[in-house]
Design a protein around this motif. Structure first.
Motif, mmCIF file in Angstrom:
data_model
loop_
_atom_site.group_PDB
_atom_site.id
_atom_site.type_symbol
_atom_site.label_atom_id
_atom_site.label_comp_id
_atom_site.label_asym_id
_atom_site.label_seq_id
_atom_site.Cartn_x
_atom_site.Cartn_y
_atom_site.Cartn_z
ATOM 1 N N GLU A 158 30.181 -10.332 6.158
ATOM 2 C CA GLU A 158 30.282 -8.698 5.744
ATOM 3 C C GLU A 158 29.858 -8.663 4.394
ATOM 4 O O GLU A 158 29.610 -9.550 3.573
ATOM 5 C CB GLU A 158 31.875 -8.690 5.837
ATOM 6 N N ARG A 187 30.715 -3.378 5.618
ATOM 7 C CA ARG A 187 31.978 -3.143 5.467
ATOM 8 C C ARG A 187 32.026 -1.815 4.475
ATOM 9 O O ARG A 187 31.854 -2.063 3.388
ATOM 10 C CB ARG A 187 32.818 -4.262 4.862
ATOM 11 N N THR A 208 33.309 -12.118 3.623
ATOM 12 C CA THR A 208 32.862 -11.177 2.560
ATOM 13 C C THR A 208 31.580 -12.134 2.018
ATOM 14 O O THR A 208 31.711 -13.378 1.415
ATOM 15 C CB THR A 208 33.404 -10.615 1.447
#
Length: 458
Positions: A158, A187, A208
């Motif tokens: 992400e 995101r 992430t």
């Protein structure tokens, strides 16, 4: 059809002295193709004699061999005009390109060791010196730079981005689409006009890969807004253990305000705020060739450089030669503005631009004809290519207006006049606005070639 109208046989026509001269200059294949097309005009009655046929074949050959890409004169008022090639290159860049174009060069060859080298080496040290980055690499444009960075650092993971920075620039380049092609997941955080620190912090998970900030170079959100600067985002990224990537778009290596121009993020200052990787263009405010420059932490640049995608996006020897030459000019701040055409054009004084326009006015009046009024007026130039879209620069333009009292006739005549300008030996590109054809003279440093064109066609 009588005998006089019948076209000659192809072999017979090719034997004519005029055709033989063309064959000697251009080769039989090209002359034959053009002759066959010209004979169709003979059959239709548009040609009926030998001299006209030879002349028609010659004209067709000249049109075929004429280069598609040609120099034009940019009088649009947009200095970095994407459709017109963006930044004009300095003589040093042209010389550097010529030097390596004709033969072999040490593009990927280390002359000291005699071993294979890295093509980035020709520009990396200069980029690092001018930005304070630990390492740098270069690809063919900034869109490619963003794609490569995302693919190398965030594939299958992400990327956190503010909704207010999901940009779209020219050519339908949309950041969400680039992220999808790079193999990472978007995101979104915050709202279009307000994104807070907690939005970023709460969005970071084990999936992430990085935080991304995109400089909104081609628009501005004003009013009830909140956004985080690079220093604030860098602090969040460090606390969360993920890198921060900033896409600067235009990018500038110097403080534009010191030149009397609107403020633009300076690459070195952005990196100094704790940003891990920045991307920016070579052919915008930097004033060089088309390129996407990636600079930042050595560890991350190494991953980016080793990506398989890097080879597909790499620059050729001409681009690297030109870019190195332009970067070298930045070593001397005292002469930089005069030596880099983009900076010189952006900083031209309005009085000097008006003087150029007034010098061209008499020849333009003679060329345009009695159906048009011509004068010099104050206008505003744009920097262009998404750089500071709301900022303008005082300038002066030649203004042409039709004397017709009919609105439709005036509109048609202005379009026809713009077409006439485009058909000049060196095409002139202006813009139609406010019922006039405007020729902004900011990018005309030498009026003589333009004046000669107009006087020759008057």
């Amino acid at each position: 059809m009588n005998m006089q109208q019948r076209p000659p046989a192809v072999d017979k026509a090719l034997a004519w002295p005029g055709m033989q001269t063309l064959i000697a200059s251009h080769g039989r294949a090209l002359v034959l193709d053009s002759l066959r097309a010209a004979l169709e005009l003979w059959r239709s009655g548009e040609i009926s004699d030998q001299p006209t046929l030879v002349a028609t074949v010659q004209q067709r050959i000249e049109r075929t061999l004429a280069p598609s890409m040609r120099p034009v004169l940019n009088l649009t008022g947009t200095v970095l005009h994407t459709n017109l090639g963006r930044a004009p290159l300095p003589p040093e860049a042209l010389a550097a390109m010529t030097a390596v174009a004709a033969g072999a060069s040490n593009l990927e060859y280390d002359l000291a060791s005699g071993q294979r080298g890295d093509r980035d080496a020709h520009v990396e040290d200069w980029i690092c010196r001018l930005t304070g980055a630990e390492a740098a690499t270069v690809v063919n444009n900034n869109a490619a730079a963003v794609l490569l960075v995302l693919n190398a650092l965030a594939s299958r993971r992400e990327v956190v981005v503010s909704r207010g920075e999901l940009i779209e620039i020219g050519g339908s380049f949309r950041l969400p689409d680039i992220m999808a092609r790079a193999g990472c997941k978007l995101r979104e955080v915050g709202t279009t006009n307000r994104t807070h620190a907690r939005d970023y912090a709460e969005a970071v998970t084990a999936r992430t890969a990085l935080l991304l900030k995109a400089h909104t170079s081609n628009y501005q959100v004003q009013g009830f807004t909140t956004s985080l600067d690079e220093a604030q985002l860098a602090g969040i990224a460090r606390a969360q253990g993920v890198p921060l990537v900033v896409d600067l778009g235009s990018g500038s290596l110097i403080d534009m305000q010191a030149l009397g121009l609107p403020a633009e993020p300076v690459v070195g200052r952005i990196l100094a705020q704790g940003v891990d990787v920045v991307t920016f263009s070579g052919d915008k405010l930097l004033g060089g060739p088309q390129a996407g420059i990636i600079a930042g932490r050595a560890e991350l640049i190494s991953k980016i450089r080793n990506s398989p995608l890097k080879r597909a996006l790499r620059c050729d020897k001409l681009t690297l030669a030109a870019l190195e030459a332009v970067l070298r000019l930045y070593a001397d701040p005292d002469t930089l503005v005069q030596r880099v055409p983009t900076l010189r054009l952006l900083t031209r004084e309005p009085a000097a631009i008006r003087q150029t326009a007034e010098a061209l006015l008499p020849s333009l009046r003679g060329w345009a004809g009695a159906g048009f009024e011509a004068d010099v007026c104050d206008v505003y130039s744009q920097i262009g290519s998404g750089s500071l879209p709301l900022e303008t620069l005082p300038s002066a333009a030649l203004r042409l207006s039709s004397i017709s009292s009919n609105k439709r006739t005036r509109s048609r005549e202005l379009r026809e006049l713009a077409e006439r300008l485009r058909q000049l030996p060196t095409p002139v590109i202006g813009r139609i606005a406010d019922d006039s054809l405007l020729l902004d003279c900011r990018c005309v440093e030498d009026p003589e070639p333009l004046r000669q064109q107009w006087e020759a066609g008057a």
